[in-house]
Design a protein around this motif. Structure first.
Motif, mmCIF file in Angstrom:
data_model
loop_
_atom_site.group_PDB
_atom_site.id
_atom_site.type_symbol
_atom_site.label_atom_id
_atom_site.label_comp_id
_atom_site.label_asym_id
_atom_site.label_seq_id
_atom_site.Cartn_x
_atom_site.Cartn_y
_atom_site.Cartn_z
ATOM 1 N N ASP A 103 0.831 -1.206 0.000
ATOM 2 C CA ASP A 103 0.000 0.000 0.000
ATOM 3 C C ASP A 103 0.865 1.255 0.000
ATOM 4 O O ASP A 103 1.932 1.290 0.608
ATOM 5 N N THR A 104 0.378 2.284 -0.663
ATOM 6 C CA THR A 104 1.017 3.603 -0.632
ATOM 7 C C THR A 104 0.023 4.565 -0.004
ATOM 8 O O THR A 104 -1.046 4.808 -0.559
ATOM 9 N N TRP A 105 0.367 5.088 1.151
ATOM 10 C CA TRP A 105 -0.516 6.011 1.856
ATOM 11 C C TRP A 105 -0.246 7.428 1.354
ATOM 12 O O TRP A 105 0.898 7.865 1.324
ATOM 13 N N HIS A 106 -1.289 8.156 0.983
ATOM 14 C CA HIS A 106 -1.151 9.536 0.547
ATOM 15 C C HIS A 106 -1.521 10.511 1.649
ATOM 16 O O HIS A 106 -1.023 11.627 1.679
#
Length: 160
Positions: A103-106
């Motif tokens: 996952d890439t958290w923004h």
């Protein structure tokens, strides 16, 4: 004219300007980083959960009614307690969402951590009849009131 003295880093702005986009960080010149929340993320997260638990308290002729916004929590994750010294305590914990390596958290804005709110109840609260319910993320605690008896006034006839 600056309202902030020069020992705060020669910042030249009006601290009372409601349209200022600049936020003054009193800890920015200390050796532990840009701010306290950056240096201690666990403290910041728990504190934000504590602060963001909003509770309304209204008094009706029959009861004191407390409503707490607890979105995303189940009733099993919330505790409602009454202490002997007439204190209502609402507490619980919002769990941190599990992180996945893919996952890439923004952005992370939802608070997590423990929260606790305490309220001293008035003398007319019926401590043994408190009820709590939870629906759609809103906890409602109802504390019935005792009828306050007015002192009986008896007229005394004056002789003489």
């Amino acid at each position: 004219m600056s309202l902030i003295p020069s020992f705060f880093g020669n910042r030249r702005s009006n601290v009372f300007d409601p349209f200022s986009l600049e936020v003054w960080d009193p800890f920015k010149d200390f050796p532990f980083g840009n701010s306290v929340s950056a240096s201690f993320p666990q403290l910041s997260r728990e504190n934000s959960a504590f602060v963001s638990t909003r509770v309304d308290w209204k008094e009706t002729p029959e009861a004191h009614v407390f409503r707490a916004d607890l979105p995303g929590l189940k009733k099993e994750e919330v505790k409602v307690e009454i202490e002997d010294d007439r204190v209502l305590q609402i507490s619980g914990e919002r769990n941190v969402e599990k992180e996945d390596k893919n996952d890439t958290w923004h952005r992370v804005e939802r608070s997590s951590g423990k929260f606790q709110r305490r309220f001293r109840l008035p003398e007319n609260a019926k401590m043994d009849q408190v009820k709590a319910s939870m629906e759609n993320g809103v906890l409602t605690v109802t504390v019935p009131k005792e009828e306050i008896k007015k002192p009986e006034v008896k007229s005394i006839e004056i002789s003489g």
